[in-house]
Design a protein around this motif. Structure first.
Motif, PDB file in Angstrom:
ATOM      1  N   SER A   3       0.843  -1.178   0.000  1.00 15.37           N
ATOM      2  CA  SER A   3       0.000   0.000   0.000  1.00 15.37           C
ATOM      3  C   SER A   3       0.887   1.239   0.000  1.00 15.37           C
ATOM      4  O   SER A   3       1.750   1.374   0.863  1.00 15.37           O
ATOM      5  CB  SER A   3      -0.899  -0.002   1.233  1.00 15.37           C
ATOM      6  OG  SER A   3      -1.689   1.152   1.269  1.00 15.37           O
ATOM      7  N   ILE A   4       0.683   2.103  -0.956  1.00 13.98           N
ATOM      8  CA  ILE A   4       1.493   3.310  -1.065  1.00 13.98           C
ATOM      9  C   ILE A   4       0.569   4.525  -1.087  1.00 13.98           C
ATOM     10  O   ILE A   4      -0.390   4.564  -1.850  1.00 13.98           O
ATOM     11  CB  ILE A   4       2.345   3.291  -2.348  1.00 13.98           C
ATOM     12  CG1 ILE A   4       3.315   2.104  -2.309  1.00 13.98           C
ATOM     13  CG2 ILE A   4       3.097   4.599  -2.508  1.00 13.98           C
ATOM     14  CD1 ILE A   4       4.074   1.899  -3.585  1.00 13.98           C
ATOM     15  N   ILE A   5       0.865   5.501  -0.235  1.00 13.01           N
ATOM     16  CA  ILE A   5       0.113   6.753  -0.238  1.00 13.01           C
ATOM     17  C   ILE A   5       0.904   7.765  -1.046  1.00 13.01           C
ATOM     18  O   ILE A   5       2.078   8.006  -0.771  1.00 13.01           O
ATOM     19  CB  ILE A   5      -0.121   7.275   1.188  1.00 13.01           C
ATOM     20  CG1 ILE A   5      -1.042   6.331   1.949  1.00 13.01           C
ATOM     21  CG2 ILE A   5      -0.700   8.692   1.163  1.00 13.01           C
ATOM     22  CD1 ILE A   5      -1.263   6.703   3.394  1.00 13.01           C
ATOM     23  N   LYS A   6       0.291   8.332  -2.042  1.00 11.41           N
ATOM     24  CA  LYS A   6       0.924   9.384  -2.832  1.00 11.41           C
ATOM     25  C   LYS A   6       0.479  10.719  -2.225  1.00 11.41           C
ATOM     26  O   LYS A   6      -0.538  11.281  -2.608  1.00 11.41           O
ATOM     27  CB  LYS A   6       0.532   9.263  -4.301  1.00 11.41           C
ATOM     28  CG  LYS A   6       1.079   7.992  -4.920  1.00 11.41           C
ATOM     29  CD  LYS A   6       0.774   7.885  -6.382  1.00 11.41           C
ATOM     30  CE  LYS A   6       1.370   6.592  -6.913  1.00 11.41           C
ATOM     31  NZ  LYS A   6       1.129   6.424  -8.327  1.00 11.41           N
ATOM     32  N   TRP A   7       1.261  11.178  -1.247  1.00 11.98           N
ATOM     33  CA  TRP A   7       0.937  12.383  -0.501  1.00 11.98           C
ATOM     34  C   TRP A   7       0.735  13.574  -1.423  1.00 11.98           C
ATOM     35  O   TRP A   7       1.439  13.735  -2.399  1.00 11.98           O
ATOM     36  CB  TRP A   7       2.051  12.700   0.497  1.00 11.98           C
ATOM     37  CG  TRP A   7       2.189  11.676   1.568  1.00 11.98           C
ATOM     38  CD1 TRP A   7       3.075  10.637   1.594  1.00 11.98           C
ATOM     39  CD2 TRP A   7       1.416  11.566   2.756  1.00 11.98           C
ATOM     40  NE1 TRP A   7       2.895   9.901   2.723  1.00 11.98           N
ATOM     41  CE2 TRP A   7       1.880  10.448   3.464  1.00 11.98           C
ATOM     42  CE3 TRP A   7       0.364  12.308   3.295  1.00 11.98           C
ATOM     43  CZ2 TRP A   7       1.353  10.053   4.690  1.00 11.98           C
ATOM     44  CZ3 TRP A   7      -0.168  11.914   4.505  1.00 11.98           C
ATOM     45  CH2 TRP A   7       0.318  10.805   5.190  1.00 11.98           C
ATOM     46  N   LYS A   8      -0.231  14.399  -1.073  1.00 17.68           N
ATOM     47  CA  LYS A   8      -0.495  15.634  -1.807  1.00 17.68           C
ATOM     48  C   LYS A   8       0.055  16.791  -0.981  1.00 17.68           C
ATOM     49  O   LYS A   8       0.095  16.726   0.243  1.00 17.68           O
ATOM     50  CB  LYS A   8      -1.991  15.819  -2.039  1.00 17.68           C
ATOM     51  CG  LYS A   8      -2.580  14.684  -2.862  1.00 17.68           C
ATOM     52  CD  LYS A   8      -4.061  14.844  -3.065  1.00 17.68           C
ATOM     53  CE  LYS A   8      -4.586  13.629  -3.823  1.00 17.68           C
ATOM     54  NZ  LYS A   8      -5.727  13.922  -4.626  1.00 17.68           N
ATOM     55  N   THR A   9       0.469  17.849  -1.644  1.00 15.68           N
ATOM     56  CA  THR A   9       0.949  19.040  -0.957  1.00 15.68           C
ATOM     57  C   THR A   9       0.167  20.233  -1.485  1.00 15.68           C
ATOM     58  O   THR A   9      -0.614  20.110  -2.426  1.00 15.68           O
ATOM     59  CB  THR A   9       2.457  19.250  -1.188  1.00 15.68           C
ATOM     60  OG1 THR A   9       2.705  19.361  -2.586  1.00 15.68           O
ATOM     61  CG2 THR A   9       3.273  18.103  -0.615  1.00 15.68           C
ATOM     62  N   GLY A  56       2.187  17.133   4.221  1.00 21.85           N
ATOM     63  CA  GLY A  56       1.515  16.328   3.210  1.00 21.85           C
ATOM     64  C   GLY A  56       0.147  15.898   3.699  1.00 21.85           C
ATOM     65  O   GLY A  56      -0.100  15.839   4.905  1.00 21.85           O
ATOM     66  N   TYR A  58      -3.647  13.460   2.437  1.00 24.12           N
ATOM     67  CA  TYR A  58      -4.286  12.556   1.488  1.00 24.12           C
ATOM     68  C   TYR A  58      -5.708  12.284   1.969  1.00 24.12           C
ATOM     69  O   TYR A  58      -5.911  11.950   3.141  1.00 24.12           O
ATOM     70  CB  TYR A  58      -3.507  11.243   1.378  1.00 24.12           C
ATOM     71  CG  TYR A  58      -3.905  10.428   0.189  1.00 24.12           C
ATOM     72  CD1 TYR A  58      -3.411  10.726  -1.071  1.00 24.12           C
ATOM     73  CD2 TYR A  58      -4.791   9.371   0.309  1.00 24.12           C
ATOM     74  CE1 TYR A  58      -3.779   9.984  -2.184  1.00 24.12           C
ATOM     75  CE2 TYR A  58      -5.165   8.628  -0.787  1.00 24.12           C
ATOM     76  CZ  TYR A  58      -4.658   8.940  -2.031  1.00 24.12           C
ATOM     77  OH  TYR A  58      -5.039   8.205  -3.128  1.00 24.12           O
TER      78      TYR A  58
END
Length: 69
Positions: A3-9, A56, A58
């Motif tokens: 499981s990978i979280i693609k953090w948003k900024t 970050g 999500y």
């Protein structure tokens, strides 16, 4: 299962329940959840007056639930 979280900024454009990665005044980074208001500045001022910075975020609604195999 990976499981990978693609953090948003940056600034979210709508309110959401989010997982947030936060840095405190001592440089320690931790993860928490929070209800993010429509404007980042409002949320940041309300919840992080003591030197905490969101680095970050999500939306929880975008996390795919674990599927049993």
């Amino acid at each position: 299962m990976e499981s990978i979280i693609k953090w948003k900024t940056g600034h979210p454009i709508t309110a959401c329940n989010c997982i947030v990665s936060v840095k405190n005044h001592k440089g320690k980074i931790f993860t928490s959840t929070d209800n993010w208001h429509a404007y980042y500045e409002e949320w940041n001022i309300h919840n992080y007056k003591k030197g905490y910075t969101v680095i970050g975020w999500y939306p929880i609604s975008e996390i795919t639930p674990l599927k049993e195999e």
